[in-house]
Every structure is written in structure tokens, then in C-alpha cells.
Design an enzyme around this catalytic site. Structure first.
Site, short mmCIF file in Angstrom:
data_model
loop_
_atom_site.label_atom_id
_atom_site.label_comp_id
_atom_site.label_asym_id
_atom_site.label_seq_id
_atom_site.Cartn_x
_atom_site.Cartn_y
_atom_site.Cartn_z
N GLY A 1 0.98 -0.59 -3.12
CA GLY A 1 2.20 -0.88 -2.38
C GLY A 1 2.44 -2.36 -2.30
O GLY A 1 2.45 -3.09 -3.29
N ASP A 2 2.67 -2.86 -1.07
CA ASP A 2 2.93 -4.29 -0.85
C ASP A 2 1.75 -4.97 -0.19
O ASP A 2 1.91 -5.99 0.49
CB ASP A 2 4.19 -4.47 0.01
CG ASP A 2 4.06 -3.77 1.37
OD1 ASP A 2 3.13 -2.95 1.52
OD2 ASP A 2 4.88 -4.04 2.25
N GLU A 3 0.54 -4.44 -0.37
CA GLU A 3 -0.66 -5.01 0.25
C GLU A 3 -1.50 -5.73 -0.79
O GLU A 3 -1.82 -5.17 -1.85
CB GLU A 3 -1.49 -3.91 0.92
CG GLU A 3 -0.80 -3.26 2.12
CD GLU A 3 -1.67 -2.19 2.75
OE1 GLU A 3 -2.58 -1.69 2.05
OE2 GLU A 3 -1.45 -1.84 3.91
#
Length: 857
Positions: free
Chosen positions: A518-520
Site C-alpha cells: 500500500g502506502d507504507e
């Protein structure tokens, strides 16, 4: 001469005569002693020189006879195991006892010999005393009565082992007490000599027995050695035969060398190899050696010879003249003629079998009487033939293999180049697979697996070198979901690529940047001097992510929240560092995003407090600790209640906790399902108790939409309560729905088919809300309170509200607004055409106590 002188001379003569007599007596005693000493010395020498007891006793008799009259002499020995007496030597004028004759001890016990052995004392007996002893019953007459008898026991210590006796039948020839003493004295030396001779004889017997055993063992070993040498010779021959397949120039050379090798195992002066043709109708003799038939037919049709008999039986056969005659009589074979050669005296034949099919025969034969074959030779020939058959078949195939090899070599040369190219291609594929397994597909950054491996390496380095410091940064991108949902997944991928590039620009080459999903993103800052170095990196990342992201012709803004966890101990673990960095990142997001937080004990305490809250929630009783808050959804035009909304609150002592403060914990622990069941049951009770004519809104978790069993559980609660499904509206939050979930869509349609109203709660919080209106069977929409708040402040928000109202009217969806707290908001929403609303501007909530308290009231 005077009388005095004469008297003196006579006295002197008398004294001299006495002295001479005494000297004669001493001389006699000396001679007797010398004789005894010589006798004892001879007895001792006899004990050393006698080869056995048969030689010892006659020699002993001769020595005793020199000391005294011993014409009648015998020696007997007592065996206490068998209780018998054996006369080992016996010489007598009148009685005769065979040597080594055994008598029961009871028979001799009452005789003179038994008397000596019984008393253990030497005994001297004359004829008169003998008759007296017989008359008194002391002894019995056993044999001719002697004139004189002398016996002494043979004693070894206190044990009587036998007796030695001399006796006389001649009158005036007897024995004296001196003879008894001499005989007794000599007997002790005889016992010693006897023990020595018997011991030496026993030792010789034992040596002979052990020698025999050793001889048997040696013979057995020699047989084993011969058998082993024979086995080694057989193995060597078989190995050589196996090697001949590869080393022989041609089949003729192979058969010749086979003949030589087989000759090491069995006589093969007459030897041949017969092979079947491919048509199996003729026999060829590619190799033969024969003493009688020098010219043998090299090929002939199958007939009734010994070779054909072995081929037909498929078994090795040993044929001698008798067996040969029987086979001829039975018609199995024909007699020797010009085709089959001279008749042998013995013939051995063994089939050559390949895959249980006979391909030929291996045979040896003899015409000589001095050569005799045995069954072992047949077994050996059969054993060798098995290997020869394989060798022949292998040799037969050698030419075919060479032909095929030539063809294959050409193909191999052609394929080698292809394989080299294929190997290079596979190496590249393997490298790519390894890279893909350890890197993120989109950004090319290390993935969780590689990051964890490098983090573990840093921890190992920390354990070896305590001054080795490093830190872990957990980066979460702000508003990524909005960009992904509004612009599409392609734009989201472009944004992630740009974000990864910016993050990599903020770190050093020896640091590791990884994407978890994801956005991690996570960062391993290796070899930092102080935590301030990690803070500097975090500040650079936040500043970089504040810069606009350009996609197409428009700019978009994001941001980053960073959590920092420093390695403080050699006992730290990778799980602990990632967990603490993640917790610090969530702390940064809760503080307003766009910042970094270093993990400390306060965050740890918050985590512990969250765990405590989870524990308290697990122990909470629904009917005791939870209360319901009712809101009326009124028509914005008339102000009349058109529906009712019920929310749950947690009463912890004097505190009344809002739903968001514990519902997240309930979601994590899985208690949300039970809590929703309880709340739905209470709402059905409210409808029944208050006889509501208006629908009631029930806020539920989307966890009920993943399993059909959970959907059925909700419908069963409604059915059991007796409430019509049309009286209920199930609310589901827009932020919890997934527009790609077929399970959620199936569950919502199942609820809609049952007649339950469906409301899309918190509409406008995300950018994908319109997708739910188009694809999901929602009958109600409730605008998010933040969307409502913006509608009175922003003209653009007001336009969007009006568009949503128009869309809902077209789709026949009831629209409501939450959080109407000011007159301005009410006016804007009423003008936009919103039908229902709830908020402090429209009325205060009504509290319902917990069920137990309500029942108590």
C-alpha cells in the site's frame, strides 16, 4: 707276659672287635642308605623321563625290587567320583588282574588292600596274622593267601589316593618292620613322582586336545581362506568379463578372452559358445575350442542336441554318461553323429538369459576320465553365464549404440547451443525471480522479507558491537487513498513511484528503504550516531512529500507521517522495532499528520492503555454497561420525525464513552459482531415496546457482510423479534466498504431482498461514494457531518450537495444529513432539497438506560 698284661691285651682286642663290628654296621647302614638314595633319585628321574604311566609302573617295579623282595607287586588307585578302585599295575605269581581293571570300592574294602586304604596306615602282615584277621572278619579272603604281605597307602596330604603292595608266597621269605618303614618312606616319593607323571600326562592330554582343537580351527580357517580366495577369484573373473565388453576390439577377441578367464575357475579344455540367430531357427557357434572335433559346424538348424535341450529347458544341466543315455532313451536328444560331434564323458551347459529369454548356451565338456566336474562347477558356470549373457547383449548393442551415438552427437551439438542460450535465459529468469521474491513489484524497493533479513543482520551486528547504532523509520503517505480513488490506480502507481524516489533521495546508500504494501514504507538507517540523525532524515522526507505531485496537467498534494524507533539494546528484536515504529507513526497521524514521532514510553503507555481498554471491553456486560442514545430524523420542511436513529454508548463508571472510542477496539477484538447483535435486538425491542410507526436506523459493522452465515444471523434476530424488516434500516459506513468486494455486494443484496432498508452512512467522506450508489442496493443515504459542515461554508460543497440530492431523487434513494448544528446548515440543506436531518439544531437525543436498569425501574 704277665697276667695283667694279658688281661689288658684281651680287653683291647675285645674293644677293637666291637669297634670293627660297629664300623661294619655303620658301613652296612651307609650302603643301605646309599641304595635308598639312589632308588629315590632313580624314582625322581623316572618321573621326569617316563613318557606315560604304562612306562612308569614297570620301571618303578624294578626299582622297588632292588630294595626288597618284590616279585609280587601291584599299585591301585581310588577314584572318589566313581567310587571305584583301578589296578593300574599288577604282577602276581598266582592271581592275575588285567591292567587298568576297575573294581567297585565295596568289593575291595574288606580285603587287605581295602584295609590299608580304609585306615590310611601302612600294614605288615604274615601268614598267621592273615588267618587271624580273616577269622575275626576284619578282612575277607580275596585271592591266594600270602606268606607275608606289606602294603602302604599312597597319600596326597590327608587324601588317600590308592595303595602300593608287595607280597610273598614263599616260606622263609618275608618282610620286616624295617622293610615297612622303607616302603612307607619310598611311597611318599612315589606319590610325588606319580603326581608329577600324572600331571605331565594330563598336561600332554590337554595339550593334545588343544592341539586338536587348533588343528580343527586351522583346517576350518584354511577352508574359509580357500573359499574366500575362490570367491575373490570368481569376483575378479566376473569383473574382468564385465570389462571385456568395453575393452575388446571385437566379439572374437571377447570370446577368446572369456575362454581364458573361465579357465581360471573350471576346466575348459573343451569350450564353446552357441548363439541363437534372430530368426530363432538356427544356432551359430562364434567361438569353440575342442580336443576331438577341430572342425565344428559354425551354423546349423535347431535339432535335438544337448545345446538345444538346454535352450528348451532354460536351465543349467550337468550331463554324465548315465544321464546322456537316459536323454537318448527318452528321445530328448539324438546320439552323437557327424553333426553333433564326439560324445563327451561329462558335459556342462548353461543358458544365456536376457530378460528371461534364451539367446544362447555356454558349455564346457571333457573326454578324459581324470577330469571330473562337480555340481559346484555347474553352479559356477551358471553364475558366470548370467554375466556373460549381459556382456554379450551389451556387446551386441554396442554397434547400435555407436550408430545412435553418432546421430546423437550431431543432435547434441545442435542442442548445445540452444541449451547454452536456454541456460542463460533461465539464469536471468532465476535472478529475476529472486529479485521479485525480495523486492516490491511496483517500486523495485526491497519488500518485507528482505527488509526483515537486513534488520536482523543489523541486530546481529549490534550484539557483536554494542556501539553499532541504527534506527527504523515507518513512513505512511497521507491522502494516498483519495488520490488512488479519485484519479485511478494508474495515478496511484505513479504517485507511489514518485514517493519512493523522493524517499530514497533522503537517505544514504548504505540505508535500506522498503515498501511493506500500500502506502507504507520502512527505512533502516544504519550506523547513526544519535537519534537526531533519524529525526533529520524524517524531516527531509516530510518536506519532500509536501511538494506537489503532478499528474497530467493538475497538481496534487499529499504528505507523510513518520514513526521512529531507535535500537537501544542488544536484545532488541526485529518485531519490536517494527511494532514501535508503526505505533509512533500512528501517533503522528493522530496528532495531525505531516510530522514525525519518536517512540517513547508515553506511546508505550498508550498502547498498554489500549490493551487495558480491550480487556475491560471483553469483561463488559451488554445489558449492564451499555446504553442507547436515540435521535429523531426529522423532515427538514415540516420538522416532523420521519425516522429514528439509535447509537450505542459505553458507560464506564461516571464516564460515558462515545462510540468511536471503543468501537475500533471492538473491531480488532472481534466483539463488534456480538455487540451489533445485542444492539439490533434492543432496537427490535424498542420498535415493539414503543410501537413505532417510523423506521429505525441501526448502525452496523461491515464485518457482517463477509459471511452469509453472519447475514442470516442478523435476519434471524429480526425474524425472532417479530418486527417487520421494513421497519429497520441498516447503516453501513462508507469508509468500511470496499467497491471491489463481491461478498459485500452479495450480502447487501440478500438483506435488500429480505426487505431491510440499507443506508450508506458518512457519505462524502471518501471520493468513491458515487460508486456505492450506482452498484450497491442502498435505499438511504446519510451525508457525513463534515460534508454538512462544509456545505454552509463553501459554494462548491453546496453545489455537490444539490447534485447528490438530484442523483438520489433519480435513483429513488432517501437522503438524510447528519450533524445539522447551525441554522445556516439547516437553511442550505433545506434549499438543496435534503429530505431528513439530525443534529442539535433539530432536537436533543433521548437516553435509554441499560436493560437491567430499565427493568428495575
Amino acid at each position: 707276659m704277665t697276667d695283667t698284661e694279658q688281661s689288658s691285651t684281651s680287653a683291647e682286642i675285645t674293644r677293637l672287635r666291637k669297634a670293627v663290628a660297629r664300623l661294619k654296621t655303620l658301613a652296612l647302614k651307609y650302603r643301605e642308605s646309599e641304595v635308598i638314595q639312589k632308588a629315590l633319585f632313580r624314582i625322581s628321574e623316572l618321573a621326569s623321563s617316563a613318557r606315560d604311566m604304562q612306562e612308569f609302573y614297570p620301571a618303578l617295579h624294578g626299582i622297588i625290587d632292588e630294595l626288597m623282595m618284590a616279585k609280587n607287586f601291584f599299585v591301585c588307585l581310588y577314584d572318589d567320583h566313581s567310587d571305584t578302585v583301578k589296578f593300574v599295575y599288577f604282577v602276581d605269581e598266582y592271581d592275575e588282574v588285567p591292567s587298568y581293571e576297575q573294581f567297585p570300592a565295596d568289593v575291595l574294602r574288606r580285603g587287605l588292600t581295602g584295609y590299608v586304604m580304609r585306615t590310611g596306615q601302612p600294614f605288615l602282615l604274615n601268614e598267621q596274622n592273615f588267618n587271624e584277621l580273616v577269622a575275626r572278619g576284619e578282612i575277607r579272603d580275596l585271592g591266594a593267601p600270602p606268606v607275608d604281605w606289606l602294603g602302604v597307602p599312597l597319600k596326597s596330604g590327608e587324601r588317600v589316593m590308592g595303595a602300593m603292595v608287595v607280597q610273598s608266597y614263599t616260606p622263609n621269605v618275608g618282610y620286616t618292620t624295617a622293610d615297612k618303614e622303607l616302603f612307607t618312606f619310598v611311597s611318599q616319593h612315589i606319590v610325588n613322582a606319580l603326581e608329577r607323571v600324572r600331571q605331565r600326562e594330563f598336561m600332554l592330554q590337554e595339550i593334545g586336545r588343544q592341539t586338536a582343537n587348533l588343528r580343527d580351527t586351522n583346517r576350518s580357517l584354511e577352508e574359509q581362506i580357500a573359499e574366500r580366495k575362490r570367491a575373490e577369484r570368481v569376483a575378479s573373473v566376473l569383473y574382468t568379463i564385465s570389462e571385456l565388453t568395453n575393452t575388446s576390439e571385437n566379439m572374437n577377441t571377447f570370446f577368446k578372452q572369456l575362454h581364458q578367464q573361465l579357465g581360471q575357475l573350471v576346466n575348459n579344455d573343451n569350450f564353446y559358445v552357441a548363439l541363437l540367430d534372430d530368426d530363432r531357427k538356427h544356432i551359430r557357434f562364434p567361438y569353440y575350442v575342442d580336443e576331438r572335433d577341430a572342425q565344428m559346424v559354425e551354423r546349423r538348424p535347431l535339432g535335438k542336441g544337448l545345446t538345444e535341450f538346454v535352450i528348451g529347458s532354460k536351465k543349467p544341466i550337468f550331463i554324465d554318461e548315465k544321464v546322456y543315455e537316459n536323454l537318448i532313451a527318452a528321445g530328448h536328444v539324438k546320439g552323437p553323429d557327424k553333426c553333433y560331434g564326439t560324445r563327451p564323458r561329462q558335459w556342462l551347459g548353461s543358458p544365456l538369459l536376457v530378460d528371461d529369454e534364451v539367446i544362447g548356451v555356454l558349455s564346457v565338456q571333457t573326454y578324459k576320465d581324470e577330469v571330473n566336474y562337480k555340481q559346484d562347477d555347474l553352479e559356477l558356470l551358471n553364475f558366470v553365464s548370467q554375466h556373460v549373457a549381459v556382456a554379450i547383449e551389451r556387446r551386441r548393442n554396442a554397434d547400435e549404440i555407436r550408430r545412435v551415438n553418432a546421430f546423437l552427437e550431431k543432435k547434441v551439438a545442435e542442442r548445445t547451443e540452444e541449451l547454452v542460450n536456454e541456460i542463460e535465459r533461465r539464469k536471468k529468469i532465476e535472478e529475476k525471480l529472486f529479485f521479485d521474491a525480495h523486492h516490491d513489484t511496483l517500486t523495485g524497493l526491497p519488500n518485507r522479507s528482505m527488509f526483515t533479513e537486513r534488520l536482523q543482520q543489523a541486530l546481529n551486528q549490534k550484539r557483536r558491537f554494542p556501539t553499532h547504532n541504527f534506527a527504523v523509520l515507518f513512513v505512511d503517505l497521507d491522502r494516498f487513498k483519495d488520490i488512488n480513488d479519485s484519479l485511478g490506480h494508474s495515478a496511484g502507481d505513479e504517485f507511489l513511484l514518485e514517493a519512493s524516489r523522493r524517499i530514497c533521495e533522503c537517505v544514504r546508500d548504505n540505508d535500506t528503504v522498503a515498501r511493506l504494501g500500500g502506502d507504507e514504507f520502512v527505512i533502516l538507517l544504519n550506523l547513526v550516531r544519535h537519534v537526531d540523525d533519524a529525526k533529520d532524515v524524517a524531516s527531509r522526507i516530510i518536506e519532500q512529500m509536501r511538494q506537489p505531485f503532478v499528474y497530467g496537467e493538475s497538481e496534487h498534494y499529499s504528505g507523510a507521517s513518520v514513526g521512529i524507533a531507535e535500537c537501544k539494546s542488544r536484545n532488541d528484536t526485529a518485531e519490536r522495532l517494527l511494532r514501535d515504529a508503526d505505533a509512533a507513526m500512528y501517533q503522528a497521524k493522530s496528532m495531525g499528520r505531516g510530522r514525525y514521532v519518536v517512540f517513547d514510553e508515553s506511546i508505550h503507555k498508550d498502547l498498554v492503555a489500549s490493551l487495558h481498554r480491550e480487556t475491560e471491553l471483553r469483561h463488559a456486560q451488554f445489558d449492564q454497561d451499555f446504553i442507547l442514545q436515540q435521535f429523531d430524523l426529522v423532515a427538514l420542511e415540516t420538522g416532523q420525525p420521519q425516522a429514528r436513529e439509535v447509537l450505542v454508548r459505553w458507560q464506564r463508571g461516571d464516564q460515558l464513552l462515545e462510540a468511536q472510542s471503543f468501537l475500533n477496539v471492538a473491531e480488532k477484538t472481534g466483539m463488534i459482531v456480538s455487540l451489533d447483535h445485542w444492539m439490533l435486538t434492543r432496537c427490535c425491542d424498542i420498535v415493539q415496546e414503543q410501537q413505532l410507526k417510523i423506521p429505525i436506523y441501526v448502525s452496523l459493522s461491515t464485518k457482517h457482510l463477509f459471511k452469509l452465515a453472519d447475514v442470516k444471523a442478523l435476519l434471524e434476530i429480526v425474524e425472532d423479534s417479530g418486527v417487520k424488516p421494513q421497519r429497520l434500516v441498516f447503516e453501513f459506513s462508507e469508509t468500511e466498504l470496499n467497491d471491489n468486494s463481491k461478498r459485500q455486494l452479495t450480502a447487501l443484496r440478500m438483506l435488500a431482498d429480505a426487505g431491510v432498508g440499507l443506508a450508506l452512512n458518512e457519505f462524502g467522506r471518501s471520493s468513491g461514494a458515487l460508486q456505492y450508489l450506482l452498484n450497491y442496493p442502498f435505499t438511504h443515504v446519510k451525508l457525513d457531518r463534515r460534508f454538512v459542515a462544509e456545505s454552509s461554508k463553501s459554494e462548491r460543497a453546496g453545489v455537490m450537495v444539490r447534485n447528490v440530492v438530484n442523483l438520489c431523487e433519480e435513483l429513488n434513494i432517501t437522503i438524510a444529513a447528519a450533524g445539522i448544528d447551525t441554522p445556516e446548515q439547516l437553511a442550505v440543506l433545506r434549499a438543496a432539497g435534503v429530505q431528513l436531518g439530525v443534529g442539535t439544531q433539530l432536537g436533543e437525543p433521548v437516553w435509554l438506560p441499560c436493560k437491567e436498569r430499565q427493568e428495575a425501574i
